[in-house]
Each structure stands twice: as C-alpha cells, then as structure tokens.
Design an enzyme around this catalytic site. Structure first.
Site, PDB file in Angstrom:
ATOM      1  CG  ASP A 148       6.081   1.860  -8.250  1.00  0.00           C
ATOM      2  OD1 ASP A 148       5.324   2.678  -8.795  1.00  0.00           O
ATOM      3  OD2 ASP A 148       5.830   1.307  -7.163  1.00  0.00           O
ATOM      4  NE  ARG A 149      14.276   4.407 -10.075  1.00  0.00           N
ATOM      5  CZ  ARG A 149      14.951   5.317  -9.384  1.00  0.00           C
ATOM      6  NH1 ARG A 149      15.381   6.407  -9.988  1.00  0.00           N
ATOM      7  NH2 ARG A 149      15.175   5.148  -8.097  1.00  0.00           N
TER       8      ARG A 149
END
Length: 340
Positions: A148-149
């Site tokens: 995830d970012r």
C-alpha cells in the site's frame, strides 16, 4: 522526465569529411532520423567545435567536434514515463530480480492521481522496459506484489517475464516468506495466533476491503506473534507490537484482519479508530515489511533480507518505551534487528 538531456560528443572521421550536418548526425548509431536531427539543429541543440550550428546543410570537416544535447525519448504509447528522480533503496540486485525497500508515500503503480510518480516509473528509469517483467501489463512493469502507498519496507521486482511468473508462483505456493511489523490498538492476550477468513471488496465502500464469507471472497491467512505489549494510558487501552506473517496476499490483508479481531492498526486511515490521540501522532498506518526470504527462481540462491524500522515508526516505539510491559521471546529476537 520532461527536459532530461543526454549530451553526446562526436569526432568527425575521414569517411564523413564534407558531409551535410543533418546527414552526418542521422548516420550515427542511436540518433534520430535525418528530419529529427534537422529539428535538433534548428532548435539550437547542436554545436560544431563549441559554436552553435546555424544550418542543417552546414558541412562538417575532418577533425570537427560535434556536440549534441539529445532529449530523452518519449515513451511508446501505453508505456510509463521513466522517473529517475524517485530514489530506489535496492538491497539485492542481479540480472533477474531485485529486492528493494519502498518508502512510505510511494504508490507502486499508476492509479488515479498518480501517473509519473510511482515505483513503476522509477523501475523503468532504472532498468528500462526491455529489462522488466510485463506479465501484469505495461502499466505495472516489474511488479510482483505490491505494498500500500503508506506501507513501507521490502518488496521484490522482476526483470523478465519468466522470473516474474516464477516469483508469483512462489507467492501462490506460500513459499515466498513475507513478514511485517505492526503496532495495533489494545492488548492481545496470546503470544501467537492465526486469522483465516475470506476477504472481498466492501459493498458499502468500494475503497475498503471486508471480511466476508460471500462466494466471491478469497481466502486470506495471517499469522502473528506478539513482540511487546504496552500498558494502558489515561486515554487508551494500551498497544501491542506484532510480527505478522502473510500466507496470502490480499489487498489490505493485515489491516483488514486486525480490524476484524478488534485490534486496528495504529494510524490506519481506512480501518483504524479515527482518534488522532490514539494514533500517537502518526500520519500513516504503522505497517512495515521488515523481512523477506525465498529461493532465487533462477540461481537457487537463498535470498534473505531484513529491514530496520523507518524513523517515523521507530519514534513511536521509543515514545512508548516507558509503558512497556516487557518483550516476548520473539520480541527479544526481532526487535534488535529492527533497530529498536
């Protein structure tokens, strides 16, 4: 990136004595067509003996030194623009794959609002499309699995299709070992546990995943070990530091599973408690891919890499140190490797 230039210096040999400048340039390996070289001359990108060339029909003579500022080539349609300005923290690299540590805030591949500023753009700049696996599409070159970012830490990228498929097979067969560190809300009583559920996209909020037993749900398995517990404070119920082991790789898996068992990840904007005081000032989820291990699918070499906690996560633990209830045996083993 737009505006990137490569400077090229050429020495005119006897075979080119008296040639037109545009024809001379077009005959050099790796340079544009004759019309493309003419446009570069007209744009002031070419010099002869240090002086700007004024005409495409100008002659070059034996011994002349021709300089050219060549713009970076435009990507082919459908391909990503390389972005050499994104740093890559590479921990292992050979002709087939690399292990790197992704910084928090970096998106793995293009998504709404992120076109040229992703890990995929950085991989293209580092390797080129010809040296990245494209099984997942030209918008995801080299990507084997994603973080995830705002999740930091170790991940693998592949330099060709065969290696990319082999690494994905290792994940599917559950022999590519991925371990994460997370700090969750509340006390977890047992030192070890396993969470096995189905996970699918939420029907109420398409940005979220949810635990469900619907037919379309995919099996998700997470095991965890407690590393350290922190006693309750005046405004919270305490915290638990965990190592989580992924046996499957579903979207947001650890974050969804920890919410499901009543211990959301600290700082998680989607699945957390939404109370800034209980996030301890953290502006992203406390989740770090700290350890990865697998047998190289080509050479057979055992690849094992570990990653210390980044400063923002380490600072949270240091701030909680006075509330520690002690480390478990697993914590005594792992925490020093995290730099904590």
């Amino acid at each position: 990136m737009p505006g990137d230039l490569t400077h090229i210096d050429l020495l005119v040999g006897p075979e080119s004595d008296g040639s037109r400048l545009d024809a001379y340039l077009a005959a050099q390996e790796g340079l544009p067509s004759r019309s493309g070289c003419a446009r570069l001359i007209e744009g002031g990108a070419v010099t002869i003996n240090g002086t700007s060339a004024t005409s495409k029909s100008e002659s070059v003579l034996l011994g002349d030194r021709v300089g050219l500022d060549l713009p970076a080539p435009e990507p082919e349609p459908g391909q990503l623009r390389p972005n050499p300005d994104i740093p890559l923290d590479i921990r292992y690299e050979d002709d087939y794959l690399m292990v790197l540590s992704k910084q928090a805030g970096l998106v793995c591949h293009p998504a709404p609002g992120h076109v040229d500023d992703t890990l995929a753009n950085a991989l293209v700049a580092h390797c080129g499309y010809a040296h990245l696996g494209l099984l997942q599409g030209e918008d995801r070159p080299g990507i084997v699995h994603r973080l995830d970012r705002d999740t930091s830490g170790l991940m693998v990228a592949a330099k060709d299709d065969a290696t990319q498929k082999a690494l994905q097979d290792l994940i599917r067969l559950r022999v590519l070992d991925r371990r994460y560190i997370t700090l969750v809300w509340g006390p977890i009583a047992f030192d070890e546990g396993q969470i096995t559920t189905g996970i699918a996209r939420s029907r109420r909020d398409r940005l979220r995943m949810a635990v469900t037993d619907e037919p379309g749900a995919r099996e998700a398995i997470t095991t965890y070990r407690v590393l350290e517990r922190f006693e309750a404070g005046r405004r919270d119920e305490g915290y638990t530091l965990l190592e989580c082991h992924l046996y499957t790789g579903r979207t947001h898996q650890i974050r969804v599973h920890m919410r499901h068992v009543g211990h959301p990840v600290i700082g998680d904007p989607l699945y957390g408690r939404g109370d800034d005081r209980q996030n301890l000032g953290l502006t992203r989820q406390f989740l770090h891919s700290w350890h990865i291990a697998f047998d190289h699918p080509v050479t057979g070499e055992s690849i094992v890499r570990a990653d210390t906690l980044p400063p923002d996560l380490l600072d949270i633990l240091v701030g909680l140190r006075g509330r520690s209830e002690g480390r478990t045996a697993a914590g005594d083993e792992i925490c020093p490797q995290l730099g904590y």
